[in-house]
Design a protein around this motif. Structure first.
Motif, PDB file in Angstrom:
ATOM      1  N   ILE A 151       0.855  -1.187   0.000  1.00  0.00           N
ATOM      2  CA  ILE A 151       0.000   0.000   0.000  1.00  0.00           C
ATOM      3  C   ILE A 151       0.895   1.242   0.000  1.00  0.00           C
ATOM      4  O   ILE A 151       1.834   1.339   0.789  1.00  0.00           O
ATOM      5  N   SER A 152       0.577   2.196  -0.884  1.00  0.00           N
ATOM      6  CA  SER A 152       1.481   3.341  -1.040  1.00  0.00           C
ATOM      7  C   SER A 152       0.786   4.691  -0.971  1.00  0.00           C
ATOM      8  O   SER A 152       1.442   5.721  -1.136  1.00  0.00           O
ATOM      9  N   THR A 153      -0.540   4.712  -0.728  1.00  0.00           N
ATOM     10  CA  THR A 153      -1.250   5.989  -0.730  1.00  0.00           C
ATOM     11  C   THR A 153      -2.092   6.176   0.527  1.00  0.00           C
ATOM     12  O   THR A 153      -2.572   5.206   1.128  1.00  0.00           O
ATOM     13  N   GLU A 154      -2.302   7.435   0.885  1.00  0.00           N
ATOM     14  CA  GLU A 154      -3.185   7.766   2.000  1.00  0.00           C
ATOM     15  C   GLU A 154      -4.614   7.351   1.695  1.00  0.00           C
ATOM     16  O   GLU A 154      -5.334   6.861   2.570  1.00  0.00           O
ATOM     17  N   GLU A 155      -5.037   7.525   0.442  1.00  0.00           N
ATOM     18  CA  GLU A 155      -6.414   7.222   0.061  1.00  0.00           C
ATOM     19  C   GLU A 155      -6.778   5.763   0.299  1.00  0.00           C
ATOM     20  O   GLU A 155      -7.885   5.449   0.753  1.00  0.00           O
ATOM     21  N   GLU A 156      -5.862   4.857   0.009  1.00  0.00           N
ATOM     22  CA  GLU A 156      -6.164   3.431   0.151  1.00  0.00           C
ATOM     23  C   GLU A 156      -6.388   3.009   1.598  1.00  0.00           C
ATOM     24  O   GLU A 156      -7.078   2.020   1.861  1.00  0.00           O
ATOM     25  N   LEU A 157      -5.823   3.740   2.540  1.00  0.00           N
ATOM     26  CA  LEU A 157      -5.915   3.344   3.940  1.00  0.00           C
ATOM     27  C   LEU A 157      -7.360   3.263   4.425  1.00  0.00           C
ATOM     28  O   LEU A 157      -7.696   2.441   5.284  1.00  0.00           O
ATOM     29  N   ALA A 158      -8.238   4.089   3.848  1.00  0.00           N
ATOM     30  CA  ALA A 158      -9.647   4.097   4.255  1.00  0.00           C
ATOM     31  C   ALA A 158     -10.372   2.808   3.870  1.00  0.00           C
ATOM     32  O   ALA A 158     -11.472   2.536   4.363  1.00  0.00           O
ATOM     33  N   LEU A 159      -9.759   2.005   3.015  1.00  0.00           N
ATOM     34  CA  LEU A 159     -10.389   0.761   2.556  1.00  0.00           C
ATOM     35  C   LEU A 159     -10.269  -0.369   3.577  1.00  0.00           C
ATOM     36  O   LEU A 159     -10.946  -1.390   3.430  1.00  0.00           O
ATOM     37  N   PHE A 160      -9.413  -0.197   4.589  1.00  0.00           N
ATOM     38  CA  PHE A 160      -9.107  -1.305   5.488  1.00  0.00           C
ATOM     39  C   PHE A 160      -9.669  -1.094   6.892  1.00  0.00           C
ATOM     40  O   PHE A 160      -9.803   0.029   7.360  1.00  0.00           O
ATOM     41  N   GLU A 161      -9.974  -2.202   7.544  1.00  0.00           N
ATOM     42  CA  GLU A 161     -10.504  -2.172   8.902  1.00  0.00           C
ATOM     43  C   GLU A 161      -9.423  -1.762   9.903  1.00  0.00           C
ATOM     44  O   GLU A 161      -8.246  -2.057   9.724  1.00  0.00           O
ATOM     45  N   THR A 162      -9.857  -1.113  10.967  1.00  0.00           N
ATOM     46  CA  THR A 162      -8.960  -0.808  12.077  1.00  0.00           C
ATOM     47  C   THR A 162      -9.571  -1.384  13.355  1.00  0.00           C
ATOM     48  O   THR A 162     -10.732  -1.782  13.382  1.00  0.00           O
ATOM     49  N   GLY A 163      -8.764  -1.421  14.403  1.00  0.00           N
ATOM     50  CA  GLY A 163      -9.275  -1.873  15.692  1.00  0.00           C
ATOM     51  C   GLY A 163      -9.615  -3.338  15.767  1.00  0.00           C
ATOM     52  O   GLY A 163     -10.403  -3.765  16.613  1.00  0.00           O
ATOM     53  N   LYS A 164      -9.025  -4.126  14.874  1.00  0.00           N
ATOM     54  CA  LYS A 164      -9.281  -5.574  14.881  1.00  0.00           C
ATOM     55  C   LYS A 164      -7.962  -6.304  14.666  1.00  0.00           C
ATOM     56  O   LYS A 164      -7.125  -5.860  13.875  1.00  0.00           O
ATOM     57  N   ALA A 165      -7.745  -7.417  15.349  1.00  0.00           N
ATOM     58  CA  ALA A 165      -6.517  -8.201  15.183  1.00  0.00           C
ATOM     59  C   ALA A 165      -6.428  -8.725  13.753  1.00  0.00           C
ATOM     60  O   ALA A 165      -7.450  -9.074  13.141  1.00  0.00           O
ATOM     61  N   ALA A 166      -5.210  -8.779  13.228  1.00  0.00           N
ATOM     62  CA  ALA A 166      -5.012  -9.188  11.841  1.00  0.00           C
ATOM     63  C   ALA A 166      -5.609 -10.560  11.559  1.00  0.00           C
ATOM     64  O   ALA A 166      -6.208 -10.789  10.501  1.00  0.00           O
ATOM     65  N   LYS A 167      -5.489 -11.491  12.514  1.00  0.00           N
ATOM     66  CA  LYS A 167      -5.960 -12.853  12.261  1.00  0.00           C
ATOM     67  C   LYS A 167      -7.482 -12.948  12.230  1.00  0.00           C
ATOM     68  O   LYS A 167      -8.031 -13.965  11.827  1.00  0.00           O
ATOM     69  N   GLU A 168      -8.153 -11.882  12.636  1.00  0.00           N
ATOM     70  CA  GLU A 168      -9.614 -11.864  12.590  1.00  0.00           C
ATOM     71  C   GLU A 168     -10.149 -11.235  11.307  1.00  0.00           C
ATOM     72  O   GLU A 168     -11.357 -11.221  11.072  1.00  0.00           O
TER      73      GLU A 168
END
Length: 446
Positions: A237-254
């Motif tokens: 991932i190389s852009t600020e814009e793409e970051l909004a596509l991903f979940e936060t506050g959750k463990a990677a394995k979930e």
């Protein structure tokens, strides 16, 4: 195999740093405790003042063998990895021939088995017309399926919509994607070729492979993954814009959809093209500082799960060609941990987060068996770091076959003193021991 007792170290693992000892027996971690008494004929290493990290698992490298061995060999780049505390790697299919069949994939594993000092796995490549071969991939001993959803080095673009639907809907394996929208890149390449028909400056690279290209492609991959409940991992991932596509506050394995950032996108920005030019030309492109700063912050939120290198060596002569001919990619697998330790000094992330993003979450996301953590019973994949011994990057201490690095002349604040690979002391104080080679990574998947 020798057994070891590592004494008086600072052990960085699972969110904390503790002082203690580690016993290694028959390649695995036998015991972790505040103090362990010597026994038998084990070798004792006093690591007072040094830190032990779980060895980095680099989920994205290009080691160029077979077919491109004028650039690199699995053996040479695995040595460089081990010198940098990288104990395991996952290598990409855009070698020659491309790893688009089970037979070619097996050939790569055979090369690694006889030559790789580091532990290894190889991605099965997806093309527009090899669905049957892709679906034969063994999920217990192959890391995943790689799809180039944007063209890069190696001519493996998958742009057939039906093919993408078939792979996303039918694959039981993790799918890793290179995401750059091909029509956007083609249109902008033509635009800049008209402006710079002969010689072009390297700084146009992020203007050609821009934010829109990355966001459009990543969005498409995520839509497909959500539609089919596919296990998707988006690379570099190389852009600020793409970051909004991903979940936060959750463990990677979930998560069903995970992400990776590479060290060069955390380290460099567009201002560095003036000094380094094509040395830092890579796909996706290193962009302006807005993106670098956003990526650094995202390591704290959890929208970025893994840090990798995308190690991609080319010869110095190839990289010295004009912009239009110079290939994309840069050699990095010898220095990712040292780069991250310097970023820790800047307050970008903690030592515990470095262990998490380079080892723990990689093991969780790919479901790697008995690796990625410093735990009793796990393989002893360990990087021993000396924060009191700075290291200057010079040609004389580079282990890449290509013999150059964009980091040349830079002095890191730390150095890798020793590296254990599957309990074998593979690297120590600048010297390699290849009497035992790395092992094939295995995966615990239902």
């Amino acid at each position: 195999m020798s057994n070891y007792l590592l004494k008086n170290a600072k052990i960085v693992n699972e969110g904390q740093t503790i002082e203690g000892d580690i016993r290694i027996s028959n390649g695995r971690i036998d015991k972790i405790a505040s103090s362990i008494s010597p026994q038998g004929n084990e070798q004792i290493m006093d690591l007072s003042g040094k830190h032990i990290f779980p060895g980095m698992i680099d989920d994205q490298v290009h080691f160029r063998e077979p077919g491109l061995t004028h650039k690199a060999h699995i053996a040479s780049e695995a040595r460089a990895a081990v010198a940098g505390g990288v104990t395991s790697f996952m290598e990409m299919p855009n070698t020659v021939p491309n790893a688009l069949s089970q037979e070619i994939l097996a050939d790569k594993y055979a090369i690694a088995q006889r030559s790789s000092l580091a532990n290894y796995s190889f991605f099965m490549g997806a093309g527009n017309e090899n669905l049957e071969e892709v679906l034969k991939t063994n999920k217990q001993d192959v890391c995943g399926i790689k799809i180039f959803m944007g063209s890069s080095t190696g001519n493996m673009l998958v742009d057939n919509t039906k093919t993408l639907e078939n792979i996303f809907s039918k694959s039981e394996l993790l799918i890793a994607t290179h995401c750059e929208d091909e029509p956007t890149v083609k249109a902008r390449t033509q635009l800049f070729h008209e402006k710079y028909p002969e010689e072009a400056p390297a700084f146009i690279h992020p203007l050609i492979r821009n934010e829109e290209a990355c966001y459009l492609s990543s969005s498409t991959a995520i839509e497909l993954a959500k539609k089919w409940n596919t296990r998707l991992h988006i690379l570099h991932i190389s852009t600020e814009e793409e970051l909004a596509l991903f979940e936060t506050g959750k463990a990677a394995k979930e998560k069903r959809i995970t992400s990776e950032v590479c060290v060069h996108h955390l380290w460099f920005d567009a201002a560095d093209y003036e000094k380094l030019g094509n040395q830092i030309k890579c796909n996706p492109a290193i962009k302006d500082s807005r993106h670098k700063n956003a990526l650094r912050k995202a390591l704290q939120t959890g929208s970025l799960d893994i840090i990798a290198t995308d190690h991609a060596p080319h010869t110095w002569e190839e990289k010295q060609q004009g912009y239009w001919k110079s290939p994309s990619g840069l050699p990095l697998v010898q220095h990712p941990l040292l780069m991250l330790f310097d970023l820790e000094k800047e307050g970008v992330l903690s030592l515990e987060q470095i262990a998490e993003k380079t080892a723990h979450t990689v093991a969780d996301i790919f479901q790697i068996q008995d690796r990625g953590y410093i735990r009793e019973g796990y393989w002893a994949d360990l990087a021993i770091v000396d924060f009191d011994s700075p290291q200057k990057v010079e040609k004389s201490n580079l282990h890449y076959q290509c013999q150059w690095s964009p980091m040349e002349g830079y002095t890191f604040g730390a150095s890798i003193a020793h590296t254990f690979v599957s309990g074998h002391l593979a690297y120590s104080q600048g010297k390699f021991n290849e009497s035992q080679l790395g092992k094939r990574l295995l995966f615990q998947r239902n």
